[in-house]
Design a protein around this motif. Structure first.
Motif, PDB file in Angstrom:
ATOM      1  N   ALA A   1       0.835  -1.203   0.000  1.00  0.00           N
ATOM      2  CA  ALA A   1       0.000   0.000   0.000  1.00  0.00           C
ATOM      3  C   ALA A   1       0.867   1.249   0.000  1.00  0.00           C
ATOM      4  O   ALA A   1       2.038   1.215   0.372  1.00  0.00           O
ATOM      5  CB  ALA A   1      -0.930  -0.007   1.218  1.00  0.00           C
TER       6      ALA A   1
ATOM      7  N   SER B   1      -4.239   5.146   3.588  1.00  0.00           N
ATOM      8  CA  SER B   1      -3.473   4.054   2.990  1.00  0.00           C
ATOM      9  C   SER B   1      -4.291   3.413   1.868  1.00  0.00           C
ATOM     10  O   SER B   1      -5.375   2.878   2.101  1.00  0.00           O
ATOM     11  CB  SER B   1      -3.134   3.011   4.060  1.00  0.00           C
ATOM     12  OG  SER B   1      -2.303   2.009   3.538  1.00  0.00           O
TER      13      SER B   1
ATOM     14  N   PRO C   1      -4.427   0.532  -1.049  1.00  0.00           N
ATOM     15  CA  PRO C   1      -3.752  -0.719  -1.418  1.00  0.00           C
ATOM     16  C   PRO C   1      -3.268  -0.730  -2.858  1.00  0.00           C
ATOM     17  O   PRO C   1      -3.831  -0.056  -3.724  1.00  0.00           O
ATOM     18  CB  PRO C   1      -4.833  -1.778  -1.188  1.00  0.00           C
ATOM     19  CG  PRO C   1      -6.124  -1.046  -1.284  1.00  0.00           C
ATOM     20  CD  PRO C   1      -5.860   0.329  -0.759  1.00  0.00           C
TER      21      PRO C   1
ATOM     22  N   LYS D   1      -7.950   0.306  -5.776  1.00  0.00           N
ATOM     23  CA  LYS D   1      -6.536  -0.058  -5.698  1.00  0.00           C
ATOM     24  C   LYS D   1      -5.707   0.770  -6.665  1.00  0.00           C
ATOM     25  O   LYS D   1      -6.185   1.159  -7.733  1.00  0.00           O
ATOM     26  CB  LYS D   1      -6.336  -1.555  -6.009  1.00  0.00           C
ATOM     27  CG  LYS D   1      -6.935  -2.487  -4.969  1.00  0.00           C
ATOM     28  CD  LYS D   1      -6.604  -3.942  -5.302  1.00  0.00           C
ATOM     29  CE  LYS D   1      -7.135  -4.886  -4.236  1.00  0.00           C
ATOM     30  NZ  LYS D   1      -6.765  -6.300  -4.527  1.00  0.00           N
TER      31      LYS D   1
END
Length: 754
Positions: free
Chosen positions: A293, A301, A303, A340
């Motif tokens: 991450a 944070s 990923p 993501k």
């Protein structure tokens, strides 16, 4: 009649079946074999990594093959098998013909037995088939069992990969090289050209592809591909580490909408059938980088996708690593899909304006804090996630590890140019204050504290911590340029990126904010603003140390190739700037014991030193030798620095390698060091330097071996001697002249960007 025909028919069926079996056996093609070269490669890589094999080949320094064949790809592998008993050269001559011919049953049995006696039974060798070709499919079944014996740690393992390019379709691709989803691999002896755009299951070790186990087909999906250009017939893409033109299955008219984007490409038989563009982008300051991450200011944070890419998109597009993302940087955008990060797109070069420092605990002993208390004479903006709060002047921020306050990064930004004082922390000057901003994050081990500050302001608190402010201005300016260059280079190492820092505030990098700055050190930083040391257009690693023994050394002391840092030379600290070399131990002993050897820093106390020690003290730092009976330097580096120390004892002997390890082995807190004019000091668990000799002086009344160590200098001895620079400044040399004395062939330029 009918009954007789029925009997004939029943009796004839077995005859027909037997006849068919005989026809099948006679007509069945013989199984193809595996070449000795391919088998040798697989065996050698089961035992050694590609790098270990290269090292073995270099050490072996010979070959079983004729000179005109030595350059063939298979030679190292077969040489290893011949030399280690897997093959017998009297039975299998070392030449091209035999290398390219098939491995026999008897040879396969010999290899199996050499790996493990129990494996030989897996090769059905007989007198009749001993010289017949061993079938390739049987070899790979045997190899699976062989790996369990020769490679129990699984260094050779199975991977699923996609082949992007080989020398067949990529111009300039080196021979035996494939660009794959696993990175760049070599494939000596294999044929991979027909596998481009295929999904494969392979055996691989490190960067060497050993065998294609299975072809999964030519319908594949290329994920997170950067589209460089294109037309109605196809796209020019950056895939893996290469640029490649891939055709559409059907012409596409809206190519302009695809250029400069990240996309997934659906492929069938080497052609694009579908382009799925990923258009969502976010941006923000990088606060930390983990393996899975990236922490971004304003987003927390986020990923990483399983097949994320890091791409330098300015100039020539280039693939980079996660470690190339600098914490504190705002020079990139992040392509996001399904929550993501699919790609980090670096759109411009990182500036050298700021640095992020991990603030260690008291005594610089730990990177973690159990509790932190921070205050500021002015107001402070407190930021956590998307929440901002303005704290009144004099407010106290108190955080304890595990109290839940900093499960998300807490940022403190002082207003109106004030500094934040960490009242829970002690440094040499007392309670330290920090400019810039402070960030607190709670981890499983404790709180981490990060200071983000302008590089020039950071230097103002480094210089007085690394060199006395009473030193000459030109020496301080030389130190400022060294420290700036060193900080810039070390910040790129991203040592603490998981915490959101680049360096720490200890001697591991540069001591920061351990001594209060003053006007003189601040002026030294200001008068050299932005100036750094360059060699051949690139910033150097500007190592420096306290005091020389009359000579410096080079980066060989850290097992580095001196050719990589040609600006770090071994040189004498005399006006001639010559190099001191020593032909014998006696010659170096004479030099290091000579207190009046003239050099720029010969007036400083640690220029020469000596002390007594004994076998008992040394044995407490060196294990496995029993009672120490003798100690001697067996190898020296440039300038005479000790590189190998042989310690002999009643139970054996050991060699200690590396100047730092030697300094630690001979050092001890009980040692009384004699130096200067009648001065002594204790507590040298790490000796001042590795420029030393050891003399045996007999034994005491208890039979314990006695030694006297003579040495000189303080520090590793690479780069600039700080006390040497001070002496040069006193002699009237300017900071540029001082720097060019210590760093060969450098230029001094003002640049904040690279």
């Amino acid at each position: 009649m009918k009954k007789r025909n029925m009997i004939r028919w029943i009796l004839g069926i077995p005859v027909i079946v037997l006849t068919l079996i005989l026809v099948i056996l006679i007509c069945e093609p013989e199984k193809s074999g595996i070449t000795r070269a391919a088998a040798a490669k697989s065996v050698a890589l089961a035992v050694l990594s590609p790098e270990e094999l290269k090292a073995w080949e270099k050490e072996y320094g010979a070959s079983h093959f004729a000179a005109d064949e030595v350059g063939e790809w298979y030679v190292p592998y077969l040489d290893y098998l011949y030399e280690n008993g897997y093959l017998d050269e009297t039975e299998t001559p070392a030449d091209r013909e035999h290398a390219e011919d098939f491995l026999t049953y008897s040879e396969a049995a010999r290899i199996a037995q050499q790996v493990s006696g129990s494996l030989k039974r897996l090769v059905p060798g007989t007198r009749k088939n001993g010289k017949k070709a061993y079938p390739e499919e049987d070899w790979w079944l045997l190899y699976d069992s062989l790996l369990k014996e020769a490679d129990p740690d699984g260094a050779v393992h199975t991977e699923s990969i996609r082949i992007y390019g080989t020398p067949e379709n990529i111009q300039g691709c080196p021979a035996w090289t494939a660009y794959t989803s696993l990175g760049t691999l070599t494939f000596y002896g294999l044929s991979l050209d027909s596998y481009v755009d295929h999904e494969l299951t392979v055996w691989v070790r490190d960067t060497e592809l050993i065998h294609v186990q299975k072809d999964e087909g030519q319908n594949t999906l290329y994920r997170n591909v950067w589209i460089l250009d294109g037309d109605s017939q196809g796209l020019m893409v950056y895939i893996g580490d290469i640029q490649r033109k891939i055709p559409f299955r059907k012409s596409y008219k809206k190519t302009d909408e695809l250029i400069g984007n990240l996309a997934d490409l659906t492929m069938e038989h080497g052609k694009i059938t579908k382009v799925s563009v990923k258009k969502e982008r976010i941006s923000g300051k990088v606060l930390s980088v983990q393996d899975t991450a990236i922490e971004l200011e304003g987003y927390g944070s986020v990923p990483l996708d399983e097949e994320y890419k890091v791409l330098k998109a300015y100039g020539d597009v280039k693939r980079q690593q996660l470690s190339d993302i600098l914490v504190g940087s705002e020079s990139q955008e992040f392509v996001v899909a399904k929550g993501k990060i699919c790609a980090v797109i670096k759109e411009r070069e990182d500036t050298a304006d700021k640095i992020r420092v991990l603030i260690l605990g008291n005594g610089f002993e730990s990177r973690y804090h159990a509790k932190l208390e921070i205050t500021c004479p002015g107001s402070v903006k407190e930021i956590q996630g998307d929440k901002e709060t303005m704290l009144d002047p004099g407010a106290v921020i108190s955080v304890a590890s595990g109290d839940g306050t900093c499960s998300e990064r807490l940022v403190l930004e002082p207003q109106d140019g004030n500094e934040l004082t960490v009242t829970s922390l002690n440094r040499a000057q007392g309670t330290p204050s920090y400019g810039g901003r402070l960030e607190i994050l709670d981890t499983e081990e404790g709180l981490v504290l990060v200071n983000e500050i302008e590089l020039e302001e950071y230097l103002k608190k480094v210089i007085p911590s690394e060199m006395p402010s009473s030193y000459e201005k030109e020496a301080l300016k030389a130190q400022a340029v060294c420290a700036r260059t060193y900080a810039f280079m070390q910040s790129r190492s991203n040592t603490y990126s998981a915490y959101g820092a680049q360096i720490d505030d200890s001697t591991q990098f540069q001591v920061y904010n351990n001594v209060d700055p003053d006007e003189k050190t601040a002026q030294a930083v200001q008068e050299t603003y932005g100036k750094m040391l360059y060699y051949d257009g690139n910033p150097i690693t500007a190592y420096y140390f306290s005091t020389s023994c009359g000579t410096t050394t080079n980066a060989a002391i850290w097992d580095s190739d001196p050719e990589d840092t040609p600006y770090l030379r071994c040189l004498s600290l005399q006006t001639a700037r010559s190099r001191l070399s020593f032909a014998s131990e006696e010659e170096f002993a004479s030099f290091i014991k000579k207190k009046d050897f003239s050099a720029y820093d010969s007036s400083y106390p640690l220029y020469r030193w000596n002390f007594k020690t004994n076998g008992t003290i040394i044995a407490s730092h060196v294990s496995g030798v029993g009672t120490v009976t003798s100690v001697s330097v067996t190898e020296r580096g440039p300038g005479g620095v000790a590189m190998k120390l042989l310690v002999k004892g009643s139970e054996g002997e050991t060699t200690i390698s590396g100047q730092n390890a030697i300094r630690s082995a001979l050092g001890d807190a009980s040692i009384q060091l004699n130096y200067g004019v009648g001065k002594t000091s204790e507590g040298w668990s790490l000796l001042p330097s590795g420029f030393l000799i050891i003399e045996e002086t007999g034994t005491d009344e208890n039979g314990v071996a006695q030694f006297r160590v003579y040495g000189g200098g303080y520090g590793h001895g690479v780069g600039m001697s700080q006390n040497g620079a001070q002496a040069m400044a006193k002699a009237g040399m300017g900071y540029e002249e001082i720097l060019k004395y210590f760093y060969d062939g450098v230029t001094i330029e003002e640049k904040n960007k690279l």
